[in-house]
Write a protein that holds these residues in place. Structure first.
Motif, PDB file in Angstrom:
ATOM      1  N   ALA A  13     -19.427 116.229  50.254  1.00  0.00           N
ATOM      2  CA  ALA A  13     -18.632 115.098  50.735  1.00  0.00           C
ATOM      3  C   ALA A  13     -17.496 114.820  49.765  1.00  0.00           C
ATOM      4  O   ALA A  13     -17.633 114.999  48.558  1.00  0.00           O
ATOM      5  CB  ALA A  13     -19.519 113.866  50.874  1.00  0.00           C
ATOM      6  N   LEU A  14     -16.373 114.381  50.320  1.00  0.00           N
ATOM      7  CA  LEU A  14     -15.201 114.056  49.523  1.00  0.00           C
ATOM      8  C   LEU A  14     -14.509 112.860  50.168  1.00  0.00           C
ATOM      9  O   LEU A  14     -14.210 112.901  51.364  1.00  0.00           O
ATOM     10  CB  LEU A  14     -14.236 115.249  49.485  1.00  0.00           C
ATOM     11  N   ARG A  15     -14.301 111.799  49.380  1.00  0.00           N
ATOM     12  CA  ARG A  15     -13.594 110.621  49.908  1.00  0.00           C
ATOM     13  C   ARG A  15     -12.096 110.782  49.683  1.00  0.00           C
ATOM     14  O   ARG A  15     -11.659 111.019  48.565  1.00  0.00           O
ATOM     15  CB  ARG A  15     -14.089 109.340  49.245  1.00  0.00           C
ATOM     16  N   VAL A  16     -11.353 110.657  50.769  1.00  0.00           N
ATOM     17  CA  VAL A  16      -9.897 110.778  50.728  1.00  0.00           C
ATOM     18  C   VAL A  16      -9.322 109.641  51.554  1.00  0.00           C
ATOM     19  O   VAL A  16      -9.618 109.520  52.740  1.00  0.00           O
ATOM     20  CB  VAL A  16      -9.424 112.136  51.295  1.00  0.00           C
ATOM     21  N   GLY A  17      -8.540 108.804  50.915  1.00  0.00           N
ATOM     22  CA  GLY A  17      -7.918 107.697  51.622  1.00  0.00           C
ATOM     23  C   GLY A  17      -8.906 106.752  52.265  1.00  0.00           C
ATOM     24  O   GLY A  17      -8.662 106.253  53.358  1.00  0.00           O
ATOM     25  N   GLY A  18     -10.043 106.535  51.611  1.00  0.00           N
ATOM     26  CA  GLY A  18     -11.052 105.625  52.129  1.00  0.00           C
ATOM     27  C   GLY A  18     -11.941 106.211  53.203  1.00  0.00           C
ATOM     28  O   GLY A  18     -12.789 105.514  53.762  1.00  0.00           O
ATOM     29  N   VAL A  19     -11.769 107.487  53.512  1.00  0.00           N
ATOM     30  CA  VAL A  19     -12.561 108.159  54.542  1.00  0.00           C
ATOM     31  C   VAL A  19     -13.388 109.261  53.875  1.00  0.00           C
ATOM     32  O   VAL A  19     -12.879 110.008  53.040  1.00  0.00           O
ATOM     33  CB  VAL A  19     -11.641 108.787  55.616  1.00  0.00           C
ATOM     34  N   PHE A  77      -3.321 114.848  52.926  1.00  0.00           N
ATOM     35  CA  PHE A  77      -4.618 115.184  52.337  1.00  0.00           C
ATOM     36  C   PHE A  77      -4.464 115.404  50.833  1.00  0.00           C
ATOM     37  O   PHE A  77      -5.235 114.864  50.037  1.00  0.00           O
ATOM     38  CB  PHE A  77      -5.180 116.434  53.018  1.00  0.00           C
ATOM     39  N   ALA A  78      -3.454 116.183  50.438  1.00  0.00           N
ATOM     40  CA  ALA A  78      -3.216 116.470  49.021  1.00  0.00           C
ATOM     41  C   ALA A  78      -2.947 115.189  48.241  1.00  0.00           C
ATOM     42  O   ALA A  78      -3.490 114.993  47.145  1.00  0.00           O
ATOM     43  CB  ALA A  78      -2.050 117.446  48.863  1.00  0.00           C
ATOM     44  N   GLU A  79      -2.140 114.308  48.805  1.00  0.00           N
ATOM     45  CA  GLU A  79      -1.854 113.027  48.150  1.00  0.00           C
ATOM     46  C   GLU A  79      -3.126 112.195  48.013  1.00  0.00           C
ATOM     47  O   GLU A  79      -3.345 111.549  46.995  1.00  0.00           O
ATOM     48  CB  GLU A  79      -0.790 112.246  48.922  1.00  0.00           C
ATOM     49  N   GLY A  80      -3.970 112.215  49.043  1.00  0.00           N
ATOM     50  CA  GLY A  80      -5.221 111.457  49.000  1.00  0.00           C
ATOM     51  C   GLY A  80      -6.185 111.983  47.956  1.00  0.00           C
ATOM     52  O   GLY A  80      -6.838 111.208  47.248  1.00  0.00           O
ATOM     53  N   VAL A  81      -6.291 113.309  47.846  1.00  0.00           N
ATOM     54  CA  VAL A  81      -7.156 113.905  46.826  1.00  0.00           C
ATOM     55  C   VAL A  81      -6.635 113.535  45.439  1.00  0.00           C
ATOM     56  O   VAL A  81      -7.407 113.128  44.561  1.00  0.00           O
ATOM     57  CB  VAL A  81      -7.235 115.444  46.980  1.00  0.00           C
ATOM     58  N   THR A  82      -5.333 113.630  45.250  1.00  0.00           N
ATOM     59  CA  THR A  82      -4.721 113.297  43.968  1.00  0.00           C
ATOM     60  C   THR A  82      -4.925 111.829  43.625  1.00  0.00           C
ATOM     61  O   THR A  82      -5.273 111.483  42.487  1.00  0.00           O
ATOM     62  CB  THR A  82      -3.227 113.646  43.981  1.00  0.00           C
ATOM     63  N   ALA A  87     -11.853 113.249  38.724  1.00  0.00           N
ATOM     64  CA  ALA A  87     -13.273 112.943  38.517  1.00  0.00           C
ATOM     65  C   ALA A  87     -13.999 112.792  39.855  1.00  0.00           C
ATOM     66  O   ALA A  87     -15.139 113.244  40.004  1.00  0.00           O
ATOM     67  CB  ALA A  87     -13.430 111.674  37.681  1.00  0.00           C
ATOM     68  N   ALA A  88     -13.343 112.190  40.830  1.00  0.00           N
ATOM     69  CA  ALA A  88     -13.964 112.011  42.143  1.00  0.00           C
ATOM     70  C   ALA A  88     -14.060 113.323  42.910  1.00  0.00           C
ATOM     71  O   ALA A  88     -14.973 113.509  43.719  1.00  0.00           O
ATOM     72  CB  ALA A  88     -13.176 110.981  42.955  1.00  0.00           C
ATOM     73  N   ALA A  89     -13.129 114.245  42.673  1.00  0.00           N
ATOM     74  CA  ALA A  89     -13.113 115.519  43.391  1.00  0.00           C
ATOM     75  C   ALA A  89     -14.019 116.572  42.753  1.00  0.00           C
ATOM     76  O   ALA A  89     -14.412 117.534  43.409  1.00  0.00           O
ATOM     77  CB  ALA A  89     -11.689 116.050  43.461  1.00  0.00           C
ATOM     78  N   THR A  90     -14.368 116.387  41.493  1.00  0.00           N
ATOM     79  CA  THR A  90     -15.127 117.405  40.760  1.00  0.00           C
ATOM     80  C   THR A  90     -16.481 117.737  41.377  1.00  0.00           C
ATOM     81  O   THR A  90     -16.827 118.920  41.473  1.00  0.00           O
ATOM     82  CB  THR A  90     -15.267 117.006  39.279  1.00  0.00           C
TER      83      THR A  90
END
Length: 104
Positions: A13-19, A77-82, A87-90
Protein backbone atom coordinates in the motif's frame (compact mmCIF):
# COMPACT_ATOMS: atom_id res chain seq x y z
CA UNK A 1 -6.69 -5.97 4.79
CA UNK A 2 -7.49 -2.47 5.90
CA UNK A 3 -5.30 -0.80 3.27
CA UNK A 4 -6.56 -3.06 0.46
CA UNK A 5 -3.15 -4.64 -0.20
CA UNK A 6 -2.93 -8.43 -0.30
CA UNK A 7 0.44 -9.51 1.09
CA UNK A 8 -0.02 -13.02 -0.32
CA UNK A 9 0.04 -11.48 -3.80
CA UNK A 10 3.08 -9.39 -2.92
CA UNK A 11 1.06 -6.18 -2.89
CA UNK A 12 2.03 -3.04 -0.99
CA UNK A 13 0.00 0.00 0.00
CA UNK A 14 1.09 3.55 -0.74
CA UNK A 15 -0.70 6.75 0.28
CA UNK A 16 -0.65 9.42 -2.41
CA UNK A 17 -2.63 12.61 -2.09
CA UNK A 18 -4.68 11.25 0.80
CA UNK A 19 -5.67 8.13 -1.14
CA UNK A 20 -4.35 4.63 -0.44
CA UNK A 21 -3.19 3.00 -3.65
CA UNK A 22 -2.22 -0.63 -4.05
CA UNK A 23 0.96 -1.66 -5.84
CA UNK A 24 0.96 -5.15 -7.35
CA UNK A 25 4.20 -6.40 -8.91
CA UNK A 26 2.54 -8.57 -11.56
CA UNK A 27 4.55 -9.99 -14.43
CA UNK A 28 3.05 -7.47 -16.86
CA UNK A 29 3.77 -4.57 -14.50
CA UNK A 30 7.38 -5.62 -13.99
CA UNK A 31 7.92 -6.12 -17.73
CA UNK A 32 6.59 -2.60 -18.34
CA UNK A 33 8.84 -1.20 -15.62
CA UNK A 34 11.83 -3.06 -17.02
CA UNK A 35 11.06 -1.67 -20.48
CA UNK A 36 11.38 1.84 -19.10
CA UNK A 37 14.06 1.39 -16.43
CA UNK A 38 16.26 -1.39 -17.75
CA UNK A 39 17.01 -4.71 -16.04
CA UNK A 40 15.26 -5.05 -12.69
CA UNK A 41 18.24 -6.69 -11.01
CA UNK A 42 20.30 -3.60 -11.82
CA UNK A 43 17.50 -1.50 -10.31
CA UNK A 44 17.65 -3.57 -7.13
CA UNK A 45 21.44 -3.18 -7.04
CA UNK A 46 21.15 0.61 -7.40
CA UNK A 47 18.60 0.68 -4.61
CA UNK A 48 20.83 -1.42 -2.35
CA UNK A 49 23.73 0.95 -3.04
CA UNK A 50 21.60 4.00 -2.25
CA UNK A 51 21.72 5.11 -5.90
CA UNK A 52 18.09 4.69 -6.90
CA UNK A 53 16.76 7.89 -8.43
CA UNK A 54 13.41 9.28 -7.32
CA UNK A 55 12.24 9.10 -10.93
CA UNK A 56 13.06 5.37 -11.00
CA UNK A 57 11.10 4.72 -7.81
CA UNK A 58 8.10 6.64 -9.13
CA UNK A 59 8.26 4.78 -12.46
CA UNK A 60 8.32 1.40 -10.70
CA UNK A 61 5.36 2.42 -8.53
CA UNK A 62 3.45 3.78 -11.55
CA UNK A 63 3.81 0.56 -13.50
CA UNK A 64 2.84 -1.53 -10.46
CA UNK A 65 -0.35 0.37 -9.63
CA UNK A 66 -3.15 -2.16 -9.39
CA UNK A 67 -5.70 0.51 -10.30
CA UNK A 68 -5.18 4.12 -11.26
CA UNK A 69 -7.67 6.62 -9.86
CA UNK A 70 -9.77 8.25 -12.58
CA UNK A 71 -8.01 11.26 -13.99
CA UNK A 72 -4.70 10.65 -12.20
CA UNK A 73 -1.87 11.46 -14.55
CA UNK A 74 1.68 10.29 -14.00
CA UNK A 75 2.86 13.81 -13.19
CA UNK A 76 0.20 14.10 -10.47
CA UNK A 77 1.19 10.71 -9.11
CA UNK A 78 4.89 11.69 -9.05
CA UNK A 79 4.10 14.94 -7.24
CA UNK A 80 1.98 13.04 -4.71
CA UNK A 81 4.71 10.49 -4.01
CA UNK A 82 7.24 13.31 -3.60
CA UNK A 83 4.93 15.32 -1.34
CA UNK A 84 4.42 12.24 0.85
CA UNK A 85 8.17 11.95 1.39
CA UNK A 86 10.70 9.20 0.94
CA UNK A 87 10.11 7.80 4.42
CA UNK A 88 6.47 7.11 3.57
CA UNK A 89 7.37 5.50 0.22
CA UNK A 90 10.19 3.31 1.56
CA UNK A 91 8.05 0.42 2.91
CA UNK A 92 6.29 0.04 -0.45
CA UNK A 93 9.62 0.21 -2.30
CA UNK A 94 11.13 -2.38 0.02
CA UNK A 95 8.17 -4.68 -0.56
CA UNK A 96 8.36 -4.39 -4.36
CA UNK A 97 12.13 -4.90 -4.44
CA UNK A 98 11.72 -7.95 -2.22
CA UNK A 99 9.14 -9.38 -4.63
CA UNK A 100 11.43 -8.74 -7.59
CA UNK A 101 14.15 -10.79 -5.89
CA UNK A 102 11.98 -13.50 -4.35
CA UNK A 103 9.15 -13.84 -6.84
CA UNK A 104 5.85 -15.51 -6.07
Amino acid sequence: MEDGANAVRGEAALRVGGVTLVLRPSFAALVAAEGELGPLFALVERAAAGKLALSEMVALFWHCLRERPDGMMREDFAEGVTAGGLAAATPALKGLLGQILAGR
